[in-house]
Design a protein around this motif. Sequence first.
Motif, PDB file in Angstrom:
ATOM      1  N   SER A  16       8.415  41.551 -52.217  1.00 56.84           N
ATOM      2  CA  SER A  16       7.833  41.124 -53.499  1.00 56.84           C
ATOM      3  C   SER A  16       8.822  41.169 -54.657  1.00 56.84           C
ATOM      4  CB  SER A  16       6.603  41.968 -53.840  1.00 56.84           C
ATOM      5  OG  SER A  16       5.645  41.857 -52.814  1.00 56.84           O
ATOM      6  N   ASN A  17       9.941  41.897 -54.477  1.00 54.61           N
ATOM      7  CA  ASN A  17      10.970  41.892 -55.532  1.00 54.61           C
ATOM      8  C   ASN A  17      11.382  40.455 -55.875  1.00 54.61           C
ATOM      9  OD1 ASN A  17      10.964  44.519 -54.545  1.00 54.61           O
ATOM     10  ND2 ASN A  17      13.191  44.727 -54.436  1.00 54.61           N
ATOM     11  N   ARG A  41       4.190  33.551 -57.473  1.00 50.75           N
ATOM     12  CA  ARG A  41       4.630  34.706 -56.691  1.00 50.75           C
ATOM     13  C   ARG A  41       4.429  34.526 -55.187  1.00 50.75           C
ATOM     14  NH1 ARG A  41       4.730  40.553 -59.033  1.00 50.75           N
ATOM     15  NH2 ARG A  41       6.144  40.523 -57.260  1.00 50.75           N
ATOM     16  N   ASN A  74       1.285  51.961 -54.430  1.00 53.61           N
ATOM     17  CA  ASN A  74       2.472  52.109 -55.278  1.00 53.61           C
ATOM     18  C   ASN A  74       1.989  52.168 -56.722  1.00 53.61           C
ATOM     19  OD1 ASN A  74       4.784  51.485 -56.919  1.00 53.61           O
ATOM     20  ND2 ASN A  74       5.794  50.662 -55.100  1.00 53.61           N
ATOM     21  N   ILE A  77       8.745  45.296 -46.403  1.00 57.35           N
ATOM     22  CA  ILE A  77       7.723  45.943 -47.209  1.00 57.35           C
ATOM     23  C   ILE A  77       7.035  44.807 -47.951  1.00 57.35           C
ATOM     24  CG2 ILE A  77       7.308  47.644 -49.040  1.00 57.35           C
ATOM     25  CD1 ILE A  77      10.121  48.788 -48.311  1.00 57.35           C
ATOM     26  N   LEU A  91      19.808  51.750 -48.762  1.00 61.27           N
ATOM     27  CA  LEU A  91      19.992  50.652 -49.720  1.00 61.27           C
ATOM     28  C   LEU A  91      21.481  50.427 -49.957  1.00 61.27           C
ATOM     29  CD1 LEU A  91      17.474  51.716 -52.540  1.00 61.27           C
ATOM     30  CD2 LEU A  91      17.010  50.185 -50.619  1.00 61.27           C
ATOM     31  N   GLN A 138       9.164  38.815 -58.675  1.00 61.13           N
ATOM     32  CA  GLN A 138       8.718  39.546 -59.873  1.00 61.13           C
ATOM     33  C   GLN A 138       9.008  38.732 -61.126  1.00 61.13           C
ATOM     34  OE1 GLN A 138      10.408  43.463 -59.092  1.00 61.13           O
ATOM     35  NE2 GLN A 138       8.379  44.368 -59.350  1.00 61.13           N
ATOM     36  N   ASP A 196       8.438  56.734 -50.334  1.00 63.54           N
ATOM     37  CA  ASP A 196       9.243  55.894 -51.217  1.00 63.54           C
ATOM     38  C   ASP A 196       9.494  56.636 -52.528  1.00 63.54           C
ATOM     39  OD1 ASP A 196      10.399  53.857 -52.684  1.00 63.54           O
ATOM     40  OD2 ASP A 196       8.810  52.390 -52.323  1.00 63.54           O
ATOM     41  N   ASP A 247      18.935  47.825 -46.198  1.00 61.75           N
ATOM     42  CA  ASP A 247      18.210  47.005 -47.178  1.00 61.75           C
ATOM     43  C   ASP A 247      19.214  46.454 -48.187  1.00 61.75           C
ATOM     44  OD1 ASP A 247      16.743  46.141 -49.412  1.00 61.75           O
ATOM     45  OD2 ASP A 247      15.187  47.655 -49.148  1.00 61.75           O
ATOM     46  N   MET A 262       3.246  51.368 -59.251  1.00 63.43           N
ATOM     47  CA  MET A 262       3.599  50.163 -60.006  1.00 63.43           C
ATOM     48  C   MET A 262       2.391  49.235 -60.140  1.00 63.43           C
ATOM     49  SD  MET A 262       6.853  47.701 -59.270  1.00 63.43           S
ATOM     50  CE  MET A 262       7.373  48.466 -57.748  1.00 63.43           C
ATOM     51  N   TYR A 263       1.481  49.289 -59.156  1.00 67.07           N
ATOM     52  CA  TYR A 263       0.251  48.485 -59.242  1.00 67.07           C
ATOM     53  C   TYR A 263      -0.754  49.208 -60.129  1.00 67.07           C
ATOM     54  CZ  TYR A 263       1.553  45.250 -55.534  1.00 67.07           C
ATOM     55  OH  TYR A 263       2.174  44.278 -54.790  1.00 67.07           O
ATOM     56  N   LYS A 264      -1.435  48.436 -60.977  1.00 66.44           N
ATOM     57  CA  LYS A 264      -2.391  49.036 -61.926  1.00 66.44           C
ATOM     58  C   LYS A 264      -3.445  49.864 -61.202  1.00 66.44           C
ATOM     59  CE  LYS A 264      -2.210  45.398 -65.346  1.00 66.44           C
ATOM     60  NZ  LYS A 264      -1.856  44.329 -64.386  1.00 66.44           N
ATOM     61  N   ASN A 315      12.344  56.442 -47.416  1.00 63.53           N
ATOM     62  CA  ASN A 315      12.621  55.270 -48.255  1.00 63.53           C
ATOM     63  C   ASN A 315      12.988  55.755 -49.652  1.00 63.53           C
ATOM     64  OD1 ASN A 315      12.833  52.721 -49.302  1.00 63.53           O
ATOM     65  ND2 ASN A 315      10.629  52.303 -49.361  1.00 63.53           N
ATOM     66  N   ILE A 339      15.809  54.365 -44.395  1.00 67.34           N
ATOM     67  CA  ILE A 339      16.185  53.106 -45.044  1.00 67.34           C
ATOM     68  C   ILE A 339      17.392  53.380 -45.939  1.00 67.34           C
ATOM     69  CG2 ILE A 339      15.470  51.261 -46.624  1.00 67.34           C
ATOM     70  CD1 ILE A 339      12.561  51.774 -45.713  1.00 67.34           C
ATOM     71  N   GLY A 356      12.441  44.608 -49.403  1.00 65.80           N
ATOM     72  CA  GLY A 356      11.246  44.733 -50.240  1.00 65.80           C
ATOM     73  C   GLY A 356      10.940  43.337 -50.732  1.00 65.80           C
ATOM     74  N   GLU A 407       2.747  47.503 -48.895  1.00 60.73           N
ATOM     75  CA  GLU A 407       3.363  47.947 -50.163  1.00 60.73           C
ATOM     76  C   GLU A 407       2.359  48.381 -51.227  1.00 60.73           C
ATOM     77  OE1 GLU A 407       5.288  44.425 -51.837  1.00 60.73           O
ATOM     78  OE2 GLU A 407       3.397  43.750 -52.699  1.00 60.73           O
TER      79      GLU A 407
HETATM   80  N1  THG Z   1      13.315  48.206 -50.958  1.00 55.53           N
HETATM   81  C1  THG Z   1      12.805  49.376 -50.497  1.00 55.53           C
HETATM   82  N2  THG Z   1      11.682  49.938 -51.008  1.00 55.53           N
HETATM   83  C2  THG Z   1      11.058  49.329 -52.044  1.00 55.53           C
HETATM   84  C3  THG Z   1      11.539  48.115 -52.564  1.00 55.53           C
HETATM   85  C4  THG Z   1      12.717  47.554 -51.997  1.00 55.53           C
HETATM   86  N3  THG Z   1       9.935  49.900 -52.571  1.00 55.53           N
HETATM   87  C5  THG Z   1       9.347  49.378 -53.787  1.00 55.53           C
HETATM   88  C6  THG Z   1       9.500  47.861 -53.853  1.00 55.53           C
HETATM   89  N4  THG Z   1      10.862  47.480 -53.581  1.00 55.53           N
HETATM   90  C7  THG Z   1       8.573  47.196 -52.859  1.00 55.53           C
HETATM   91  N5  THG Z   1       7.219  47.307 -53.294  1.00 55.53           N
HETATM   92  C8  THG Z   1       6.733  46.543 -54.362  1.00 55.53           C
HETATM   93  C9  THG Z   1       5.493  46.856 -54.873  1.00 55.53           C
HETATM   94  C10 THG Z   1       4.970  46.121 -55.917  1.00 55.53           C
HETATM   95  C11 THG Z   1       5.679  45.071 -56.469  1.00 55.53           C
HETATM   96  C12 THG Z   1       6.919  44.746 -55.948  1.00 55.53           C
HETATM   97  C13 THG Z   1       7.453  45.477 -54.890  1.00 55.53           C
HETATM   98  C14 THG Z   1       5.129  44.281 -57.617  1.00 55.53           C
HETATM   99  N6  THG Z   1       4.166  44.812 -58.345  1.00 55.53           N
HETATM  100  C15 THG Z   1       3.550  44.140 -59.457  1.00 55.53           C
HETATM  101  C16 THG Z   1       4.612  43.797 -60.530  1.00 55.53           C
HETATM  102  O1  THG Z   1       5.492  44.639 -60.784  1.00 55.53           O
HETATM  103  O2  THG Z   1       4.549  42.719 -61.078  1.00 55.53           O
HETATM  104  C17 THG Z   1       2.482  45.023 -60.073  1.00 55.53           C
HETATM  105  C18 THG Z   1       1.530  44.247 -60.974  1.00 55.53           C
HETATM  106  C19 THG Z   1       0.068  44.541 -60.684  1.00 55.53           C
HETATM  107  O3  THG Z   1      -0.475  45.532 -61.198  1.00 55.53           O
HETATM  108  O4  THG Z   1      -0.544  43.780 -59.949  1.00 55.53           O
HETATM  109  O5  THG Z   1       5.593  43.194 -57.865  1.00 55.53           O
HETATM  110  O6  THG Z   1      13.221  46.484 -52.393  1.00 55.53           O
HETATM  111  N7  THG Z   1      13.428  49.979 -49.477  1.00 55.53           N
END
Ligand code: THG
Length: 262
Positions: free
Chosen positions: A198-199, A207, A9, A227, A122, A202, A75, A160, A11-13, A96, A120, A196, A6
């Motif tokens: 890590s959701n 974590r 992305n 993921i 959802l 969050q 994605d 998913d 979303m990661y710094k 995705n 995928i 996914g 994952e």
């Molecule tokens: N289902 C499907 N695809 C997906 C998801 C899903 N793609 C995106 C996501 N969910 C799965 N990937 C992540 C990537 C990062 C984080 C969570 C899910 C994450 N990132 C830290 C945060 O937001 O706190 C970033 C912080 C940092 O910079 O370290 O948690 O559900 N099909």
Amino acid sequence: MFIIGELINGMYKEAGRAIREKDKSVIQRLAKRQKEAGADALDLNCGPVSKDPVLDMRWLIETVQEVVDMPLSLDSTKANVIEEGLKLVKNKAIINSTSADSEKLEILVPLAIKYNASLIGLTLDKNGVPQDKDRRLELAARIVADCQEKGFPVENLYIDPVVLPVNVAQNQAGLVLEVLKEFKIISTPAPKTIVGLSNISQGTTKRRLINRTFLSMAIAADLDAAILDPLDEELMNTLITSELILNKQIYCDSYLDAYRKR
Ligand code: THG
């Protein structure tokens, strides 16, 4: 378990900065490290603030393919980003994702057929993520039926249930675990299942502990793919051990090393 890394992305710094500045070395290192750690595929996501997601997705695909040859999960919520990306993917592609909305299915199912990609789906629609099992099942069944109608093989479909953070939707985690099993009785052959991971954690302070505990439970609910962050070593050890306990790997004292050397 099919593992999709994952970390690439926006979303990661670190990845977000690399995408903005077109810093190849950061993305290529993330690709190689995730592969070495056991990822079977890599998720590519430009992030929510990308100004030109088509350009960024193309750049990510080309950058990653210079250093690894493996399936790529495109994605994006935008169908045109996925469509442009599919043209460049050399190995297998994973779309995705689609939602259960007919406008999305009309575009993405034919694309999955055309490019022989996995898809995928959802369990959400314009009304958002359902808060109960029956509605998730209904949306999953709608996606499965649409694939069958259009001639897309359901074995290449991953449903998913959309994992929500446990700190804001605590009752949902248990429902997701139950519905994972129920997705398997929608059709024969059954669709595969994915989350996914890590959701789930969050916004929480534990974590990694929450991620690996939930993964173990989801594996017991027959999860096919996730993921996740393959660089989290305790998470990977939990994954391997869960499969061992469920008799999906043969036991030996050095089973962790044996799994990694495959
Ligand atoms: N289902 C499907 N695809 C997906 C998801 C899903 N793609 C995106 C996501 N969910 C799965 N990937 C992540 C990537 C990062 C984080 C969570 C899910 C994450 N990132 C830290 C945060 O937001 O706190 C970033 C912080 C940092 O910079 O370290 O948690 O559900 N099909």
